[in-house]
Motif scaffolding. Structure first.
Motif, short mmCIF file in Angstrom:
data_model
loop_
_atom_site.label_atom_id
_atom_site.label_comp_id
_atom_site.label_asym_id
_atom_site.label_seq_id
_atom_site.Cartn_x
_atom_site.Cartn_y
_atom_site.Cartn_z
N UNK A 1 0.62 -0.95 -0.15
CA UNK A 1 0.40 0.17 -0.40
C UNK A 1 0.83 1.67 -0.11
N UNK A 2 1.82 0.78 0.53
CA UNK A 2 3.33 1.73 0.08
C UNK A 2 3.60 2.45 -0.72
N UNK A 3 3.52 1.60 -1.21
CA UNK A 3 4.01 1.46 -3.09
C UNK A 3 3.61 2.14 -3.63
N UNK A 4 2.14 1.64 -3.56
CA UNK A 4 0.80 2.48 -4.20
C UNK A 4 0.32 3.74 -3.88
N UNK A 5 0.50 4.20 -2.63
CA UNK A 5 0.54 5.26 -2.37
C UNK A 5 0.67 5.75 -3.25
N UNK A 6 2.68 6.06 -2.70
CA UNK A 6 3.65 7.17 -3.98
C UNK A 6 3.53 7.62 -5.08
N UNK A 7 3.11 6.04 -5.84
CA UNK A 7 2.50 6.21 -7.34
C UNK A 7 0.96 7.16 -7.28
N UNK A 8 0.04 6.96 -6.88
CA UNK A 8 -0.81 7.79 -7.14
C UNK A 8 -0.71 8.46 -6.47
N UNK A 9 0.20 8.98 -6.17
CA UNK A 9 0.63 10.52 -5.48
C UNK A 9 1.16 11.06 -6.69
N UNK A 10 2.08 10.73 -7.49
CA UNK A 10 3.32 11.12 -8.66
C UNK A 10 1.88 11.59 -9.65
N UNK A 11 1.32 9.86 -10.32
CA UNK A 11 -0.47 11.09 -10.88
C UNK A 11 -1.39 11.55 -10.34
N UNK A 12 -1.02 12.13 -8.91
CA UNK A 12 -1.81 13.35 -8.79
C UNK A 12 -1.18 14.58 -8.64
N UNK A 13 0.28 14.45 -8.39
CA UNK A 13 1.50 15.86 -8.83
C UNK A 13 0.84 15.82 -10.15
N UNK A 14 1.13 15.24 -11.48
CA UNK A 14 1.32 15.59 -12.93
C UNK A 14 0.26 15.65 -13.19
N UNK A 15 -1.42 14.60 -13.63
CA UNK A 15 -2.26 14.69 -14.31
C UNK A 15 -3.44 15.78 -13.69
N UNK A 16 -3.75 15.57 -11.94
CA UNK A 16 -4.91 16.32 -11.41
C UNK A 16 -4.60 17.68 -11.28
N UNK A 17 -3.00 18.27 -10.97
CA UNK A 17 -2.58 19.55 -11.82
C UNK A 17 -3.22 20.09 -13.00
N UNK A 18 -2.97 19.04 -14.26
CA UNK A 18 -3.52 19.39 -14.82
C UNK A 18 -4.69 19.97 -15.14
N UNK A 19 -5.48 18.84 -14.47
CA UNK A 19 -7.51 18.70 -14.64
C UNK A 19 -7.81 20.98 -13.43
N UNK A 20 -6.70 20.81 -13.26
CA UNK A 20 -7.30 22.58 -11.93
C UNK A 20 -6.89 23.21 -12.92
N UNK A 21 -5.99 23.32 -13.41
CA UNK A 21 -5.59 24.51 -14.26
C UNK A 21 -7.19 24.64 -15.72
N UNK A 22 -7.75 23.61 -15.89
CA UNK A 22 -8.54 23.80 -17.24
C UNK A 22 -9.96 24.55 -16.85
N UNK A 23 -10.14 25.15 -17.67
CA UNK A 23 -11.84 25.68 -17.51
C UNK A 23 -12.58 25.32 -18.17
N UNK A 24 -14.43 25.40 -18.53
CA UNK A 24 -15.29 24.91 -19.33
C UNK A 24 -16.01 24.23 -19.10
N UNK A 25 -16.44 23.65 -19.70
CA UNK A 25 -16.95 22.60 -19.13
C UNK A 25 -16.23 21.17 -19.08
N UNK A 26 -14.74 21.00 -19.75
CA UNK A 26 -14.08 20.05 -19.25
C UNK A 26 -13.13 19.97 -17.79
N UNK A 27 -13.35 20.97 -16.61
CA UNK A 27 -12.77 21.55 -15.84
C UNK A 27 -12.84 20.06 -14.76
N UNK A 28 -11.90 20.36 -13.49
CA UNK A 28 -12.37 19.35 -12.79
C UNK A 28 -13.42 19.58 -11.95
#
Length: 513
Positions: free
Chosen positions: A200-227
């Motif tokens: 679970x620790x190993x998976x948590x680190x992986x999901x944190x990296x995905x959050x850092x790169x891709x969820x952050x990209x969604x935050x800066x979106x606007x319009x109907x496809x924003x987060x």
């Protein structure tokens, strides 16, 4: 006059005068020097042109006999001893002709049997270049026919298999296998060398990296496809997707503690039929016979790998609870199938960034909560050093590469083909284990790898079909359904026209019918 009837007359003029005068009924009358010779044929009727000199009669010019008249007898050629001079042609019966028929008067050829081409057409077809003729049953094939057929078959296979898309899919799927191999090797090295079991620790680190790169990209979106719009409309769906993915990763790692490697490898293949069934009902995928054969060949390759494990004694660790371990493997395979089908649907219909951003967000939350509940004691016992930190980093990078790259391959092919392609990950792990963990080698591993690759290429060679119904355009609000149907009929009945401009500059409208 035909040649057969003219020959006796010619021969009679060549006999001696005495013999010629005694021939016939009595003695021929003497001719005066100025008298014209009499013709044996009657004079032509008045007003009707007679035959040309040396020409055959009209009834002899036709191959068919006159109605009610018998066929004229054919005179055989004189024997060789009494043949005429050398300048006369020899006259003989044609070979195989019936009675009364001479050469040049043969009957028409008999019609061929039912379904057989005429002899002339058959010989012309055989002589035509590039024309393939079928060998009749029971007849011997011409020399080189088998080699030509084999060359055509190889050319068809090369045209179907040696394409850019297939080889791109193979290379990309094997890159995914290498990422999975990296996660397996680092996890096993942590467990065997440093006694660290923290999935679970190993998976948590992986999901944190995905959050850092891709969820952050969604935050800066606007319009109907924003987060914010995505969370407002589909938040509960992504929670279920994140839960299925997190628990699948956790169960497959925990299963190694309870059952053998052989059971994990075999039961992990059960996720492929589940994935195909979900794709059938959710994605409306329709498979052909070659797809089922390809899946069967891949399963045979996995079974060959298991047999090789039994020869090399790789399954010595039987586990503490085999039943519990097998159940965990089956659950993990089913959850992986659900996650992959949802991933294929979102990637092909919505967006790859949205899928990874939402998975990183909810995967981090779920794995963090589960980590705090079930693994806080194991984390406290870890004796951190640079080697352990390096192994955790390598595992996280491999998992991040796998999660980032898998949607690209799934969008190019399908979730089923990706799962078939990553079956070689266990073999790559074995090859690394030969140097890191002193595994024994068997030639069956190479055979297993080749069998899996053959099945995977067979699956990718034929695309699946979609049974999704075609959408019918809705009529506008100003017209009813009946009016829309009438409008469609009017459009169908209209004749398409083409405008043609003549050289004089005039324009004409011509119907294509």
């Amino acid at each position: 006059m035909s040649l057969a009837l003219a020959a006796p007359l010619l021969c009679s003029h060549l006999r001696p005068r005495g013999e010629r005068n005694l021939r016939g009924r009595g003695k021929q009358p003497e001719r005066h020097p100025g008298a014209r010779p009499t013709s044996p044929f009657p004079p032509p009727a008045p007003g009707r042109a007679g035959p040309l000199p040396g020409a055959a009669p009209r009834w002899a010019q036709s191959s068919a006999p006159r109605p009610g008249a018998a066929a004229p007898p054919c005179r055989a050629a004189p024997p060789a001893a009494s043949a005429g001079p050398a300048f006369l042609p020899s006259i003989s019966l044609s070979a195989g002709a019936g009675p009364g028929l001479c050469r040049g008067m043969e009957p028409p050829a008999e019609p061929p049997a039912d379904g057989a081409p005429p002899p002339a057409a058959a010989s012309a077809a055989a002589a035509a270049p590039g024309v393939q003729t079928e060998t009749p049953p029971g007849a011997e094939a011409p020399p080189g026919a088998a080699a030509s057929r084999l060359r055509r078959l190889l050319a068809q296979l090369r045209a179907r298999l040696c394409t850019r898309n297939i080889w791109k899919t193979v290379i990309m799927s094997q890159l995914l296998s290498l990422f999975i191999c990296g996660t397996a090797v680092t996890s096993q090295y942590l467990a065997e060398k440093y006694h660290t079991n923290t999935p679970m620790l190993q998976s948590f680190i992986n999901y944190s990296l995905v959050l850092l790169f891709y969820t952050t990209a969604l935050v800066f979106r606007t319009g109907h496809d924003s987060i914010w719009q995505i969370l407002k409309l589909r938040w509960w769906k992504y929670i279920l997707l994140g839960l299925a993915d997190v628990e699948a990763n956790y169960m497959i790692v925990k299963a190694y503690q309870y059952t053998s490697i052989t059971s994990v490898q075999l039961l992990d293949c059960c996720g492929i039929p589940v994935l195909m069934a979900l794709s059938w009902f959710i994605l409306h995928a329709r498979y052909k016979l070659i797809h089922f054969l390809a899946v069967g060949i891949c399963v045979v390759g996995v079974a060959t790998m298991v047999i090789a494990d039994s020869f090399t004694a790789r399954q010595d660790n039987k586990g503490s609870d085999v039943v519990l371990g097998d159940v965990l493997v089956l659950l993990a395979a089913s959850l992986y199938a659900i996650s992959n089908v949802c991933e294929e649907y979102i990637v092909k219909n919505v967006s790859r960034v949205e899928f990874l951003g939402m998975l990183g967000l909810f995967g981090t939350i779920i794995s963090g909560l589960q980590l705090a509940i079930v693994e806080h004691k194991e984390i406290a016992r870890i004796q951190w050093n640079w080697k352990i930190a390096l192994l955790f980093t390598a595992f996280s990078l491999c998992m991040f590469g796998l999660y980032s790259f898998m949607p690209v391959v799934i969008k190019l092919t399908s979730a089923t083909s990706v799962n078939l392609g990553v079956l070689t990950a266990d073999l790559y792990s074995l090859f690394f284990g030969l140097f890191l963990f002193s595994y024994s080698f068997s030639s069956l591993y190479i055979v297993s790898f080749l069998i899996i690759m053959v099945g995977f290429i067979m699956y990718c060679s034929t695309p699946t079909e979609s049974a999704e119904p075609t959408t019918v355009p809705e009529p506008s609000s100003s017209t009813g359904l009946d009016n829309a149907a009438l409008k469609l009929e009017e459009n169908d009945s209209e004749t398409p026209t083409v405008t043609i401009q003549t050289p004089r500059g005039e324009t004409e409208v011509v119907s294509t019918n």
